[in-house]
Design a protein around this motif. Structure first.
Motif, mmCIF file in Angstrom:
data_model
loop_
_atom_site.group_PDB
_atom_site.id
_atom_site.type_symbol
_atom_site.label_atom_id
_atom_site.label_comp_id
_atom_site.label_asym_id
_atom_site.label_seq_id
_atom_site.Cartn_x
_atom_site.Cartn_y
_atom_site.Cartn_z
ATOM 1 N N TRP A 78 0.820 -1.211 0.000
ATOM 2 C CA TRP A 78 0.000 0.000 0.000
ATOM 3 C C TRP A 78 0.855 1.262 0.000
ATOM 4 O O TRP A 78 0.516 2.248 -0.628
ATOM 5 C CB TRP A 78 -0.912 0.009 1.220
ATOM 6 N N TRP A 79 1.968 1.229 0.722
ATOM 7 C CA TRP A 79 2.781 2.446 0.846
ATOM 8 C C TRP A 79 3.868 2.543 -0.223
ATOM 9 O O TRP A 79 4.281 3.639 -0.577
ATOM 10 C CB TRP A 79 3.384 2.523 2.249
ATOM 11 N N GLN A 80 4.323 1.427 -0.763
ATOM 12 C CA GLN A 80 5.428 1.476 -1.719
ATOM 13 C C GLN A 80 5.043 2.174 -3.014
ATOM 14 O O GLN A 80 5.895 2.783 -3.667
ATOM 15 C CB GLN A 80 5.911 0.050 -2.021
ATOM 16 N N GLY A 81 3.798 2.098 -3.401
ATOM 17 C CA GLY A 81 3.396 2.701 -4.662
ATOM 18 C C GLY A 81 3.077 4.176 -4.563
ATOM 19 O O GLY A 81 2.703 4.805 -5.562
ATOM 20 N N ALA A 82 3.234 4.745 -3.376
ATOM 21 C CA ALA A 82 2.851 6.138 -3.175
ATOM 22 C C ALA A 82 3.925 7.107 -3.650
ATOM 23 O O ALA A 82 5.115 6.798 -3.637
ATOM 24 C CB ALA A 82 2.565 6.392 -1.692
ATOM 25 N N ASP A 83 3.487 8.264 -4.061
ATOM 26 C CA ASP A 83 4.388 9.367 -4.395
ATOM 27 C C ASP A 83 5.081 9.810 -3.110
ATOM 28 O O ASP A 83 4.425 10.061 -2.097
ATOM 29 C CB ASP A 83 3.566 10.522 -4.984
ATOM 30 N N ASP A 84 6.415 9.897 -3.142
ATOM 31 C CA ASP A 84 7.150 10.258 -1.935
ATOM 32 C C ASP A 84 6.734 11.613 -1.369
ATOM 33 O O ASP A 84 6.896 11.882 -0.189
ATOM 34 C CB ASP A 84 8.660 10.273 -2.215
ATOM 35 N N ARG A 85 6.190 12.475 -2.217
ATOM 36 C CA ARG A 85 5.807 13.809 -1.758
ATOM 37 C C ARG A 85 4.452 13.808 -1.055
ATOM 38 O O ARG A 85 4.155 14.711 -0.277
ATOM 39 C CB ARG A 85 5.778 14.777 -2.945
ATOM 40 N N VAL A 86 3.601 12.835 -1.358
ATOM 41 C CA VAL A 86 2.277 12.745 -0.751
ATOM 42 C C VAL A 86 2.079 11.303 -0.297
ATOM 43 O O VAL A 86 1.656 10.452 -1.075
ATOM 44 C CB VAL A 86 1.163 13.167 -1.744
ATOM 45 N N VAL A 87 2.403 11.040 0.952
ATOM 46 C CA VAL A 87 2.398 9.671 1.481
ATOM 47 C C VAL A 87 1.085 9.414 2.214
ATOM 48 O O VAL A 87 0.614 10.262 2.975
ATOM 49 C CB VAL A 87 3.584 9.473 2.444
ATOM 50 N N PRO A 88 0.483 8.245 2.013
ATOM 51 C CA PRO A 88 -0.764 7.933 2.725
ATOM 52 C C PRO A 88 -0.614 8.058 4.236
ATOM 53 O O PRO A 88 0.428 7.755 4.811
ATOM 54 C CB PRO A 88 -1.045 6.484 2.318
ATOM 55 N N THR A 89 -1.675 8.508 4.856
ATOM 56 C CA THR A 89 -1.740 8.567 6.307
ATOM 57 C C THR A 89 -1.846 7.149 6.859
ATOM 58 O O THR A 89 -2.474 6.287 6.251
ATOM 59 C CB THR A 89 -2.970 9.388 6.726
#
Length: 224
Positions: A78-89
């Protein structure tokens, strides 16, 4: 002398990925059996769905609540695919292992000072934007006397809270009592009830004593 071919091959190696603090925390929580969910991200102005321009009404889970996982590998995906600038809460969802009790900060601070709490503490996180503490509590009956309406709120089963190191409206969510200091064990409901009830009594006693001093003419300096 290093040949140009060696330089070319080195340049083709992608830089090592550095996981975000949120990803590390989510994996850690899951690894200890705490159900985690990815939540909409705070971009500095509002909550959004990472990778899109969709705005959410405050922080919201990005997947169905029943998909909350204790699988570290799923949390990582879930977290690896996130944009480093906008990370899931990072969200923690209540379940069979524990629930959440939200307490106004002033009362929560008094509860943490009681002897019953200090003898058997549990994890407590704090949201500065709401000025409320969240106690992770094992299943049990809560019957707390002496508190004001809305001071103590038991979240419904399946509810979720924002967990450290997430940010809410520009401020960090923090642990008042970190889980590793209490072996990742939720506080017993009976202990929390006793601590909060004692905190309410202590507050009432303090208020009564201050009122007495005021009535007999003692100034602030005398009380201090």
């Amino acid at each position: 002398m290093i040949g140009s071919g060696s330089l070319s091959r080195s340049a083709d190696i992608p830089p090592k990925r550095v996981p975000s603090e949120s990803e590390i925390a989510a994996i850690r929580y899951a690894g200890h059996g705490w159900p985690v969910l990815p939540g909409s991200a705070f971009n500095g102005r509002r909550y959004v769905v990472p990778g899109t321009r969709k705005v959410t009404d405050g922080v919201r889970p990005l997947v169905a609540r029943n998909l909350a996982t204790t699988d570290p590998e799923q949390a990582a995906r879930w977290w690896q695919g996130a944009d480093d600038r906008v990370v899931p809460t990072v969200l923690l969802r209540s379940g069979p292992a524990f629930g959440f009790v939200s307490v106004a900060a002033n009362l929560a601070k008094l509860a943490l000072r009681t002897g019953v709490w200090q003898s058997q503490p549990g994890p407590v996180l704090y949201r500065e934007d709401l000025v409320r503490a969240y106690f992770l509590v094992s299943a049990g009956n809560l019957a707390i006397s002496g508190h004001q309406p809305s001071e103590v709120v038991e979240l419904a089963r399946g509810g979720w809270v924002v967990a450290p190191p997430s940010r809410t409206f520009g401020v960090d969510v923090v642990w008042w009592v970190a889980p590793e200091t209490v072996q990742w064990e939720a506080v017993q409901a009976s202990v929390l009830v006793a601590a909060l009830t004692q905190a309410c009594r202590d507050r009432d006693t303090d208020s009564a004593v201050r009122g007495l001093w005021t009535a007999v003419g003692a100034g602030r300096d005398a009380w201090a």
